[in-house]
Design a protein around this motif. Sequence first.
Motif, short mmCIF file in Angstrom:
data_model
loop_
_atom_site.label_atom_id
_atom_site.label_comp_id
_atom_site.label_asym_id
_atom_site.label_seq_id
_atom_site.Cartn_x
_atom_site.Cartn_y
_atom_site.Cartn_z
N TRP A 123 -34.19 -3.82 -26.56
CA TRP A 123 -34.40 -2.66 -25.71
C TRP A 123 -33.89 -2.96 -24.30
O TRP A 123 -34.08 -4.07 -23.79
N ALA A 133 -45.68 -5.33 -28.00
CA ALA A 133 -45.38 -5.03 -29.40
C ALA A 133 -44.40 -6.03 -30.00
O ALA A 133 -43.99 -5.87 -31.16
N GLU A 137 -41.27 -6.69 -28.88
CA GLU A 137 -39.88 -6.29 -28.78
C GLU A 137 -39.12 -7.16 -27.77
O GLU A 137 -39.72 -7.71 -26.83
N ALA A 172 -40.00 4.10 -33.34
CA ALA A 172 -40.45 3.42 -34.56
C ALA A 172 -40.50 4.39 -35.75
O ALA A 172 -40.23 4.00 -36.89
N LEU A 181 -42.31 4.33 -27.71
CA LEU A 181 -42.21 3.33 -28.78
C LEU A 181 -42.50 3.96 -30.14
O LEU A 181 -41.78 3.71 -31.12
N ASP A 182 -43.53 4.81 -30.21
CA ASP A 182 -43.89 5.44 -31.48
C ASP A 182 -42.78 6.34 -32.01
O ASP A 182 -42.51 6.37 -33.22
N ARG A 221 -46.23 4.24 -24.69
CA ARG A 221 -46.57 4.07 -26.11
C ARG A 221 -45.92 5.15 -26.96
O ARG A 221 -45.48 4.89 -28.09
#
Length: 281
Positions: free
Chosen positions: A3, A23, A25, A196, A192-193, A189
């Motif tokens: 990232w 997380a 990453e 993902a 990221l969700d 968050r």
Amino acid sequence: MRWVVTGATGMLGVDVVDVLRAAGEDVSALGRADLDVTAAQECRRAVDGADVVVNCAAHTAVDAAETEEGAAFAVNAVGARNLAVAAAAAGARLVHVSTDYVFDGTATEPYPVHALPDPRGAYGRTKAAGEWAVAASGADALVLRTAWLYGAHGACFPRTIARAGAERGALSVVDDQVGQPTWSRDVARLALDLVAAGAPAGTYHAVSAGRCSWHQFAAAVLASAGLERVALEPVTSAQFVRPAPRPAFSVLDTSQLAAAGVEPIGPWRERWELAAPSVLG
């Protein structure tokens, strides 16, 4: 995944970097001193080899933008374009952060993601131009509109209110502007969700559930700060004139998140109570 986070030293950028690293990453955090987003060549070099680029770089001084629209446009529109084109060339997914200020604030129901932008001020115009530039770039992009953002790593409404309440003992806060106070960590968050989950490219609203006025939010802040005895007077926007117009209604519809299989951010009051210790520090 690798990232790249731009604007990584700002309130949202710091939380994005923290959430991603927590997380597991691989994150390259680029602040203003590390990357000038208005320089296309720098952007291409910065995102080379990235899987995801999160653009938190922005000119967010709403009032100053009224007299510095060129400077705001350079970052919010040209910078957004540069990163989008660079991400597309690198085969990276782009997460671009935008704002409720792209709307005029005259609605009476939550703005859906497809509502036509109609900004009233310079800041909103430059952010709307940034959204357009990202869409026109051909990048695989997620545009996250957020609003009433607060966090632990920068100037924000809750810290201003708590400090002013402690110093003055009485405050006047507008009660005719309605929106959704949103914790920057929740936006991080959510970014990221969405990635993902492989969410489809498009626009999403990254705001807390529910709604309140600035006056109601100020009351919640004072309660969290142990300053309930501070006198809090409701006033109208006409009594508190600022250089830039503020949207009277900044409630954004988040149903697009559920359609993408991602849990929306929870109610603003619950999220504030969880965030307050770190934000007020």
